[in-house]
Design an enzyme around this catalytic site. Structure first.
Site, PDB file in Angstrom:
ATOM      1  N   ASN A  14     -35.180  13.578 -23.900  1.00  0.00           N
ATOM      2  CA  ASN A  14     -33.858  13.355 -24.467  1.00  0.00           C
ATOM      3  C   ASN A  14     -33.833  11.889 -24.921  1.00  0.00           C
ATOM      4  O   ASN A  14     -33.706  10.987 -24.111  1.00  0.00           O
ATOM      5  CB  ASN A  14     -32.812  13.634 -23.377  1.00  0.00           C
ATOM      6  CG  ASN A  14     -31.398  13.389 -23.851  1.00  0.00           C
ATOM      7  OD1 ASN A  14     -31.177  12.934 -24.975  1.00  0.00           O
ATOM      8  ND2 ASN A  14     -30.440  13.671 -22.997  1.00  0.00           N
ATOM      9  N   ARG A  50     -34.291  17.486 -26.789  1.00  0.00           N
ATOM     10  CA  ARG A  50     -32.866  17.682 -27.028  1.00  0.00           C
ATOM     11  C   ARG A  50     -32.553  17.063 -28.389  1.00  0.00           C
ATOM     12  O   ARG A  50     -32.870  15.889 -28.628  1.00  0.00           O
ATOM     13  CB  ARG A  50     -32.059  16.985 -25.947  1.00  0.00           C
ATOM     14  CG  ARG A  50     -30.586  17.057 -26.240  1.00  0.00           C
ATOM     15  CD  ARG A  50     -29.793  16.201 -25.295  1.00  0.00           C
ATOM     16  NE  ARG A  50     -28.392  16.300 -25.646  1.00  0.00           N
ATOM     17  CZ  ARG A  50     -27.534  15.308 -25.514  1.00  0.00           C
ATOM     18  NH1 ARG A  50     -27.920  14.147 -25.036  1.00  0.00           N
ATOM     19  NH2 ARG A  50     -26.281  15.465 -25.855  1.00  0.00           N
ATOM     20  N   HIS A  56     -22.654  19.859 -26.457  1.00  0.00           N
ATOM     21  CA  HIS A  56     -22.882  20.334 -25.070  1.00  0.00           C
ATOM     22  C   HIS A  56     -23.217  21.830 -25.037  1.00  0.00           C
ATOM     23  O   HIS A  56     -22.987  22.500 -24.022  1.00  0.00           O
ATOM     24  CB  HIS A  56     -21.628  20.142 -24.181  1.00  0.00           C
ATOM     25  CG  HIS A  56     -21.256  18.727 -23.910  1.00  0.00           C
ATOM     26  ND1 HIS A  56     -19.944  18.312 -23.867  1.00  0.00           N
ATOM     27  CD2 HIS A  56     -21.996  17.635 -23.632  1.00  0.00           C
ATOM     28  CE1 HIS A  56     -19.888  17.021 -23.585  1.00  0.00           C
ATOM     29  NE2 HIS A  56     -21.124  16.585 -23.448  1.00  0.00           N
ATOM     30  N   ARG A  96     -13.323   7.978 -24.832  1.00  0.00           N
ATOM     31  CA  ARG A  96     -12.948   8.596 -26.124  1.00  0.00           C
ATOM     32  C   ARG A  96     -11.564   9.227 -26.025  1.00  0.00           C
ATOM     33  O   ARG A  96     -11.210   9.804 -25.005  1.00  0.00           O
ATOM     34  CB  ARG A  96     -13.953   9.676 -26.519  1.00  0.00           C
ATOM     35  CG  ARG A  96     -15.287   9.127 -26.945  1.00  0.00           C
ATOM     36  CD  ARG A  96     -16.260  10.259 -27.258  1.00  0.00           C
ATOM     37  NE  ARG A  96     -17.549   9.975 -26.668  1.00  0.00           N
ATOM     38  CZ  ARG A  96     -18.450  10.896 -26.340  1.00  0.00           C
ATOM     39  NH1 ARG A  96     -18.213  12.166 -26.551  1.00  0.00           N
ATOM     40  NH2 ARG A  96     -19.594  10.541 -25.801  1.00  0.00           N
ATOM     41  N   GLU A  98     -29.108  21.138 -18.236  1.00  0.00           N
ATOM     42  CA  GLU A  98     -29.482  21.234 -19.645  1.00  0.00           C
ATOM     43  C   GLU A  98     -31.001  21.181 -19.827  1.00  0.00           C
ATOM     44  O   GLU A  98     -31.550  21.829 -20.711  1.00  0.00           O
ATOM     45  CB  GLU A  98     -28.799  20.113 -20.437  1.00  0.00           C
ATOM     46  CG  GLU A  98     -27.297  20.356 -20.553  1.00  0.00           C
ATOM     47  CD  GLU A  98     -26.489  19.099 -20.846  1.00  0.00           C
ATOM     48  OE1 GLU A  98     -26.352  18.262 -19.934  1.00  0.00           O
ATOM     49  OE2 GLU A  98     -25.999  18.966 -21.967  1.00  0.00           O
TER      50      GLU A  98
END
Ligand code: ADP
Length: 399
Positions: free
Chosen positions: A7, A91, A180, A241, A384
């Site tokens: 990743n 990823r 996601h 965010r 993941e």
């Protein structure tokens, strides 16, 4: 098979070497601060052995080369030779509308990935660098791309279109993509096994609450809506965010304070969310601590965050025409009983009844609703990397 999962971010590479038979990580680690002073490579081996190396690593090739050297090293390694790495799974943040599933990397795929750079200029270039580096360092080893956006490509058009001029969709691919995806897909599947019903018959809402937060409506195993949009800013209140706001409110502030595009971007991505509301922290643990100390701004931040999740549960139950299970995952979802409690309170009319004692669970798979709750509430730790390893194995035809 042994699969290296990578990743790659702008200045970091996170990795795991996964044994496909046991589905366990033989080693996991990260390289942080690539190209800066004091680069650190940290690794934890399956047997608890830990390595922390601080040195000079200038770019992603050097970072991945160092990862491979650690994996084959005598003292901290888990394999004897790099030839034991059978495949690499990457990823990739944005697959646009081109990638609806994971793919084996070919020269054509690399070209298509480059076309997606405009959609994720902060992420995709680094993912591509990681693929190029791994191809150079492990020639002949198959590489697979697994996309954050792919699972959500099943959304119907009324869920993914913005009511902006249609020409902007044509010109810039302006629409909801969602992120996601590997996490939503994985936790929905595990939750269906936990409640003992096939995913293909279920209406599930998955709630991924980490540094970034998003929800998905998963109907019959397919994502039919998700809260993140064209970028990962839309939807839930996150650490820093904003999530959903009136877009014209941003235009107003830009005008009043004469903000540049970069400043406006930082406002939405770095100075908002829990951090912006509370003025204390972007970390739910610290927010909760301050709530307990009676801090009203911390209380407000938690209220806005959990209310937004509650609202999305209502919206997604309506979108799917019913609700069988709500799943909580990622750092906050797996570990914060108070967030789960605030989301689920006064939701009996949806068949949601939380069991207070079961809700104290942290970081473990558990059904946390009462036995008579018609909608099940479930905690599932996400993984993941395992999804990436499984897809990689499937595509390279291994066992
Ligand atoms: P990422 O999105 O970077 O993968 P994680 O899924 O690890 O992030 O989630 C990180 C967030 O999880 C932290 O910012 C913190 O708010 C939250 N978190 C981690 N542990 C706990 C805990 N014990 N209680 C509440 N929140 C937690």
């Amino acid at each position: 098979m042994k699969i290296l999962v990578l990743n790659c971010g702008s200045s970091s590479v996170k990795y795991q070497l996964i044994d496909s038979e046991t589905e366990k990580a033989l080693a996991k680690g990260s390289v942080e601060r690539i190209g800066m002073s004091g680069v650190s490579l940290k690794q934890e081996r399956y047997d608890g052995d830990k390595l922390h190396y601080v040195g000079e690593i200038l770019d992603h090739i050097m970072a991945i080369e160092n990862v491979v050297l650690v994996l084959i090293s005598k003292n901290h390694g888990v394999i004897a030779d790099r030839s034991e790495i059978d495949a690499v799974g990457h990823r990739v943040v944005h697959g646009g509308e081109k990638f609806t599933h994971s793919v084996l990397i070919t020269p054509e795929v690399m070209e298509a990935l480059k076309e997606c750079i405009d959609l994720a200029p902060l992420h995709n270039p680094h993912n591509i660098k990681g693929i190029q580096a791994a191809m150079r360092l492990l020639p002949g080893v198959p590489q697979v791309g697994v996309f954050d956006t792919a699972f959500h490509q099943s959304m119907p058009r009324w869920a993914y279109m913005y009511a902006l001029p249609y020409s902007l969709y044509r010109r810039y691919g302006l629409r909801r993509y969602g992120f996601h995806g590997t996490s939503h897909q994985y936790v929905a599947q595990i939750a269906s096994e936990m409640v003992g019903r096939p995913l293909q018959e279920l209406k599930v809402i998955t709630t991924h609450l980490g540094n970034g937060c998003s929800m998905a409506a998963v109907k019959d195993g397919c994502s039919v809506d998700t809260s993140m949009g064209f970028t990962p800013v839309e939807g839930l209140v996150m650490g820093t965010r904003s999530g959903d706001i009136d877009p014209a409110a941003l235009l107003h502030v830009m005008g009043q304070e004469e903000l540049t595009l970069a400043q406006a971007n930082a406002l939405l991505n770095k100075h908002s969310g829990l951090w912006g509301l509370s003025g204390i922290s972007s970390d739910v643990r610290e927010i909760v601590e301050e709530v307990e100390n009676g801090n009203d701004r911390a209380k407000l931040a938690l209220e806005v965050m959990t209310y937004r999740i509650k609202k999305y549960i209502g919206a997604y139950a309506a979108a799917m025409g019913g609700l069988d299970a709500v799943v909580f995952t990622a750092g906050i979802g797996e570990n914060s009983p108070i967030v789960r409690k605030k989301v689920c309170e006064e939701m009996e009319f949806f068949g949601i009844r939380l069991d207070e004692a079961k809700n104290s669970v942290r970081g473990k798979e558990a059904v946390i609703s009462t036995d008579d709750s018609t909608t099940k509430v479930v905690v599932v730790p996400t993984n993941e990397e395992l999804v990436i390893a499984r897809d990689t194995m499937r595509l390279v035809g291994g066992k």
